[in-house]
Each structure stands twice: as structure tokens, then as C-alpha cells.
Enzyme design. Structure first.
Site, PDB file in Angstrom:
ATOM      1  N   PRO A 352      -2.790  -1.891  -4.826  1.00  0.00           N
ATOM      2  CA  PRO A 352      -1.519  -2.817  -5.997  1.00  0.00           C
ATOM      3  C   PRO A 352      -0.665  -3.227  -4.247  1.00  0.00           C
ATOM      4  CG  PRO A 352      -1.368  -0.833  -6.184  1.00  0.00           C
ATOM      5  CD  PRO A 352      -2.829  -0.495  -5.352  1.00  0.00           C
ATOM      6  N   ASP A 528       0.596  -0.664   0.353  1.00  0.00           N
ATOM      7  CA  ASP A 528      -0.225   0.384  -0.890  1.00  0.00           C
ATOM      8  C   ASP A 528       0.715   0.523  -1.662  1.00  0.00           C
ATOM      9  OD1 ASP A 528      -2.447   1.551  -2.411  1.00  0.00           O
ATOM     10  OD2 ASP A 528      -3.918   2.094  -0.551  1.00  0.00           O
ATOM     11  N   HIS A 529       0.774   0.472  -3.063  1.00  0.00           N
ATOM     12  CA  HIS A 529       1.632   1.039  -3.499  1.00  0.00           C
ATOM     13  C   HIS A 529       1.518   1.825  -4.370  1.00  0.00           C
ATOM     14  CE1 HIS A 529       5.629   1.760  -5.643  1.00  0.00           C
ATOM     15  NE2 HIS A 529       6.203   1.316  -5.915  1.00  0.00           N
ATOM     16  N   ARG A 530       0.039   2.749  -4.045  1.00  0.00           N
ATOM     17  CA  ARG A 530      -0.389   3.510  -4.376  1.00  0.00           C
ATOM     18  C   ARG A 530      -0.398   4.867  -3.342  1.00  0.00           C
ATOM     19  NH1 ARG A 530      -6.922   2.795  -4.427  1.00  0.00           N
ATOM     20  NH2 ARG A 530      -5.977   2.032  -1.912  1.00  0.00           N
TER      21      ARG A 530
END
Ligand code: CAO
Length: 556
Positions: A352, A528-530
Site C-alpha cells: 500500500p 509502505d503504509h504497512r
């Protein structure tokens, strides 16, 4: 007009659950039309109307447990229907003639007509018995939709052997006693009638006692009739040869009852769905129609499309014959291009991405860099803004450790790298390459400038080694020399951040009193929004902008 009650007929003793109400008050029904579906552990059946007319009262609801004689509905019958049905007062439930269920009580004399069980040749405690189709409440043939066991299986008393299905009902035929399946004399898809031989079971020890019990009151529990004819070995071998190889359905453990009504079973059969693979969301895990719909939807979603473009059920982009519209030239892509394409797609689909934008005021940096031009020439190198960006990123990476981490253990842990190696995207005629500059935090601006030149040169000459393209914690992609005001770079996985640098430009900036010309460098930070949250990215970017705005702070 007469009002008649429809009551629950003989359902083989005990109670069964109402799993579906098929009509509503006000509906017109015909004789034999199903009013409700009832289901016990072993069978499901539709309870049909005994009269034609209008449903004026519905006295049951889904989930209710009903026994024989319970009133299902009151039907206001038409004159003709009423006369043929010999109307009775609505209040007199007990006197009302119960509807004929699709499955009836096994009649002892009929059971006695079933093929005789056979005593094993050894004559010991072990007994071979043929299990016939029990009384299924109709003389018509019904479909055998599932064989739940395989030859050699051990079954317990009550385990399901086969599933039979008619238009109105489905029932599981349970093992009348514990034993081993010796022969299966039917196969899925066949039509069978009451008395047809299903299979031969060999009982052990106390099984004969069970076999001598009276015929079950429960239609779903036929008891094996008595006989002592031994099964010839040849006949047995032949029967075994006819047994179909285990289908997925047959792989379920014997007796793992599929709990579903006739309508659902029929639907599943029509769509080729193995009910054993469907989890039921109804009461006690009963499979309902919605479960089949969800199962089908899920299967369609996870089915791999034909074209290689998709890995997550994404429809492939159709091939187009462009020559239909004019002249075309087709060239083969380089391996590097194809590899880059695969890497980009993998990252784009797995990660994401969020991109944060800002401008760094590099007016002072550019003035400083201009002052070093002569020195650069003397050293035989070139000093572009890139070494300064590398250095500023190294400081931001040191202070924002998440940006030098990678996901591990399927997302359960983060690996924090205690080194600062930064990749640098290089545009080459063969495609995109990303050599890695090691230990950026430990190197000076001149050393970095030389390394940028050297690695970019090697990349363009295809002289980079694999080791020179590994180990990065973060990547910088600079299109500053090419142009553009901003772009969203794709993360070079398994890294979690990448900085996109666009062309610096002069712009008026308000200094509190007046607009002053400043040189602004557009930055785009994809993360990376994780792993990285907006706050982390905001802090990283703010620090980076500050560092580039005042390069003296880089050495702090
Ligand atoms: N704004 C304005 N000018 C810039 C600039 C910027 N952000 N960045 C570089 N420049 C200038 C340089 O200063 C240099 O001019 P001078 O010689 O007058 O100083 C000129 O542009 C050319 O620089 P360069 O490109 O040769 O060197 P670099 O250090 O800036 O970049 C490298 C090196 C290898 C990163 C670059 O050549 C390159 O290949 N960039 C492409 C990266 C890429 O393709 N990214 C996309 C990846 S995703 O598809």
C-alpha cells in the site's frame, strides 16, 4: 371456503428443525406444494400442503423444533379442494390428516424385502451385511448424489454412507452398525429405489446384535435385514472394481455430515460445488444458499486468470491488434525491462503506497555547490545535488529507523538495518538499474560524488556486479536532470521508502516581509503504509527538507 390445518406428518420420531419457510400468509398454494423444509441430523424434507388454497395463518418460523402433529399452517381451501380434502375444524389439530412427508417411516415388511445380509465365510464374530436403500417414502427412483465412504473405510453406527436426493427431500443413509466397508455397489449419479443394494459392510463383534434389532422407526435409520448368505469372493472383487476412485467429495471423513437442505444440495449439484468444502453459516453450521453464493464468488475471485498480467484476480488487459489501425513495429523487450516490469508490478500490487510531497529550499546548498565547482574540476569529478541528497537522507534514515526496516515473518516482525546503504536509480539504455552506495553515513561529499559517477557509469555500461545492486535500505530516484515538477516513485521492495527528486526551480517565497526568489527542490517520498505511518513520513520529510535547507546541519 373451509379452513384446514396442515400438520407435521410422521417424521420418524423426535423433533426436527424448521430450516426454511417456503410460503407467506396470503400465498396461494397447491396440493403437494412445499410449505416448510425440516431437517434433522440425518435427513431433510419438505412438508407439503395437503390442500389447495390460500395460506391464512403460518404457525411456524425458521429455527423452531417441531414434532409430528404440530400445526404448520392454516389454509383457506377452495370449495373443490375443500371437498376433496374433507375439511376439518381448524382448531382440531390432532384430527387433521398429516401431510405425507417425502420420507416415511420404514415399514417392517418392506425392510424385510431388502437384500439379505451375509454371514462371513469364516462364520466367526465377523458378519457381512448388505445395506439396502431404506424406505424413502416414494416408489419413484431418487438420485444418489453422494457416496460418503470408500472401500476399506471403518464406519461407526450412524455414520453417513450415501446421500439420496429427490426433488423434495434429501436424506443421508446411515450405517446400521459399526464395521468396515467391503463393497460399494452404487456410484454417484445413479438412480436408486427402495431395496436397491448400496454396499456391503462387515460388522465386528457385537454387530450382529445390532443387526437383530427391530427395523428402525426412523426412516433415516434402516436396519439390516437378516440373512446368512456368504458373499462370493469373485463377486466382491467385481464390485470393488466398479467403485469409482475417491472423488474430492469422497475424501471427506466418513460420516462428516454435510448439513444442508434439499434445495441447497440441488443447487450445489447443479453448480458442481462440493458441499464438503463449503462452511455453513446457518444454525448448527447448516449450509444455506448464501453460503453457496459466497463460496462461488470467492472461488471466482481467487481463480487465476489466463494472462500473466494478474496475480490477484485482476482482469488481464486484452491484447489488441494495433496493426488493424496502421503500421506498427514490434520489438523484443530486454530482459532487464521485463524484470523491472515484474518488480514494479509486484511492489505496486503488494504494497500500500502513500506518497508525501514537499519542496526543499536548496538556495544555499546550490550556492555552496557552485563554490565547489573549481575544486570538483581539480579533483576530476562532478558535483551534482545528488551527493548532498544522499547525505541528507542518511541522516534522516539514522534518525527515523522505520525507513531502514523491512517486514519479515509474513508481517509479524520488522528487521531494522543498522547500516545505511542507499540505492540510486540509474536510467540506462537497457533499462532501469539501481546500484547501491554502501555506508553513505560514513562517507564524505567528495567520496559520494565519485561513487555516484562510477556506479552510474558502470550501470550504463552494464558492468555492475550483482553485489553492487544489493543491500539497500532506501532508494533515491532523481529525475532532476530530466525535468518534471513531481512524480510518485514505486517502492523498491523489500525496502519501505523511496525518495523521488524532481527538477529544482526558482520560485517566489514569502519570507515574512516580501516574496524572495528561492530555489526549490520538489521531493516526493513514497512509503509502505504497512510499516510507515503518516506521522513517521511527515517527520522524515520535514527533517530532510530542513537538512537540505541548511546543509551545515548534515554534519551535526
Ligand atoms: N534539479 C535541477 N538540476 C539537477 C537536478 C535537480 N534536481 N539534479 C541534477 N541536476 C543537474 C545536475 O546538477 C547536472 O547539471 P550540472 O552538470 O550543470 O551540475 C545535470 O542536472 C545532470 O545531472 P546528472 O543526471 O548527470 O547527475 P545526477 O547526479 O543528478 O544524477 C543519476 C545521476 C545516475 C541519478 C542520473 O543520471 C539518472 O540516471 N537519473 C535517472 C534516474 C531515473 O531514471 N529515475 C526514475 C526511476 S523510475 O523509472
Amino acid at each position: 371456503m373451509a379452513r384446514e390445518q396442515v400438520t407435521v406428518p410422521d417424521i420418524g420420531g423426535g423433533e426436527a428443525e424448521v430450516i426454511e419457510v417456503l410460503v407467506q400468509v396470503g400465498d396461494q398454494v397447491t396440493v403437494d406444494q412445499g410449505l416448510i423444509v425440516m431437517e434433522s441430523d440425518k435427513a431433510s424434507m419438505e412438508i407439503p400442503s395437503t390442500v389447495a388454497g390460500e395460506v391464512v395463518e403460518l404457525l411456524v418460523s425458521e429455527g423452531q423444533q417441531l414434532a409430528e402433529g404440530a400445526t404448520v399452517a392454516v389454509i383457506s381451501s377452495s370449495a373443490e379442494a375443500a371437498s376433496s380434502a374433507e375439511p376439518e375444524p381448524a382448531q382440531d389439530a390432532a384430527a387433521s390428516k398429516p401431510a405425507e412427508p417425502q420420507q416415511q417411516k420404514a415399514e417392517p415388511e418392506k425392510a424385510a424385502e431388502a437384500p439379505a445380509p451375509k454371514r462371513a465365510a469364516s462364520g466367526g464374530a465377523s458378519t457381512e451385511r448388505v445395506v439396502p436403500v431404506p424406505d424413502i417414502g416414494t416408489d419413484d427412483a431418487v438420485d444418489l448424489v453422494e457416496v460418503c465412504v470408500a472401500v476399506g473405510d471403518s464406519v461407526a453406527e450412524g455414520d453417513s454412507l450415501v446421500v439420496l436426493e429427490s426433488d423434495k427431500a434429501s436424506m443421508e443413509v446411515p450405517a446400521p452398525f459399526a464395521g468396515e466397508v467391503l463393497e460399494i455397489r452404487v456410484s454417484e449419479g445413479r438412480s436408486v429405489r427402495q431395496g436397491d443394494e448400496l454396499m456391503v459392510l462387515r460388522s465386528e463383534g457385537d454387530a450382529p446384535a445390532a443387526a437383530e434389532a427391530p427395523a428402525s422407526e426412523n426412516p433415516a435409520e434402516p436396519k439390516a435385514p437378516k440373512s446368512e448368505t456368504p458373499a462370493p469372493a469373485q463377486e466382491k472383487a467385481q464390485a470393488q472394481a466398479q467403485v469409482p476412485t475417491a472423488s474430492p467429495a469422497a475424501e471427506h471423513s466418513p460420516g462428516s455430515a454435510v448439513y444442508a437442505g434439499p434445495a441447497v444440495r440441488k443447487l450445489a449439484r447443479e453448480f458442481g460445488i462440493d458441499l464438503g468444502e463449503v462452511s455453513g453459516s446457518g444454525p448448527r453450521g447448516r449450509i444455506v444458499k448464501e453460503d453457496l453464493q459466497n463460496f462461488t464468488r470467492e472461488r471466482l475471485r481467487s481463480a487465476a486468470p489466463a494472462a500473466p498480467a494478474s496475480g490477484a484476480g485482476i482482469p488481464a488487459i486484452p491484447e489488441v491488434d494495433f496493426s488493424a489501425f496502421g503500421e506498427v513495429e514490434v520489438t523484443q523487450r530486454s530482459k532487464l525491462d521485463k524484470l523491472t516490469a515484474a518488480n514494479m508490478q509486484r511492489s505496486w500490487l503488494n504494497v500500500p503506497h502513500v506518497t508525501q510531497y514537499d519542496d526543499a529550499d536548496i538556495t544555499d546548498l546550490e550556492a555552496f555547490r557552485a563554490g565547489l565547482k573549481a575544486e570538483a574540476e581539480k579533483r576530476g569529478t562532478r558535483l551534482t545535488p545528488l551527493p548532498f541528497m544522499l547525505k541528507a537522507c542518511a541522516v534522516a534514515l539514522r534518525d527515523n529507523p522505520k525507513f531502514r526496516s523491512s517486514l519479515a515473518d509474513g508481517g509479524d516482525s520488522l528487521v531494522y538495518k543498522q547500516y545505511i546503504h542507499i540505492g540510486m536509480a540509474v536510467d540506462t539504455p537497457a533499462g532501469l538499474l539501481v546500484p547501491v552506495i554502501l555506508d553513505v553515513d560514513k562517507k564524505g561529499i567528495w567520496e559520494l560524488a565519485e561513487e555516484v559517477l562510477e556506479l552510474a557509469g558502470k550501470a550504463r555500461e552494464r558492468k555492475l556486479t550483482a553485489a553492487q545492486m544489493q543491500g539497500g535500505c532506501f532508494t533515491i530516484s532523481s529525475l532532476g536532470a530530466i525535468g518534471g515538477t513531481g512524480f510518485s516513485p514505486i517502492i523498491n521492495t523489500p525496502e519501505v521508502g523511496i525518495l523521488g527528486v524532481s527538477r529544482a526551480r526558482m520560485a517566489p517565497v514569502w519570507d515574512g516581509e516580501a516574496f524572495v526568489p528561492r530555489q526549490l527542490l520538489p521531493l516526493a517520498l513514497s512509503y509502505d503504509h504497512r510499516v510507515v505511518n503518516g506521522g513517521d513520513a511527515g517527520r522524515f520529510m520535514t527533517q530532510l527538507v530542513a537538512l537540505l535547507g541548511d546543509i551545515r546541519s548534515i554534519i551535526l
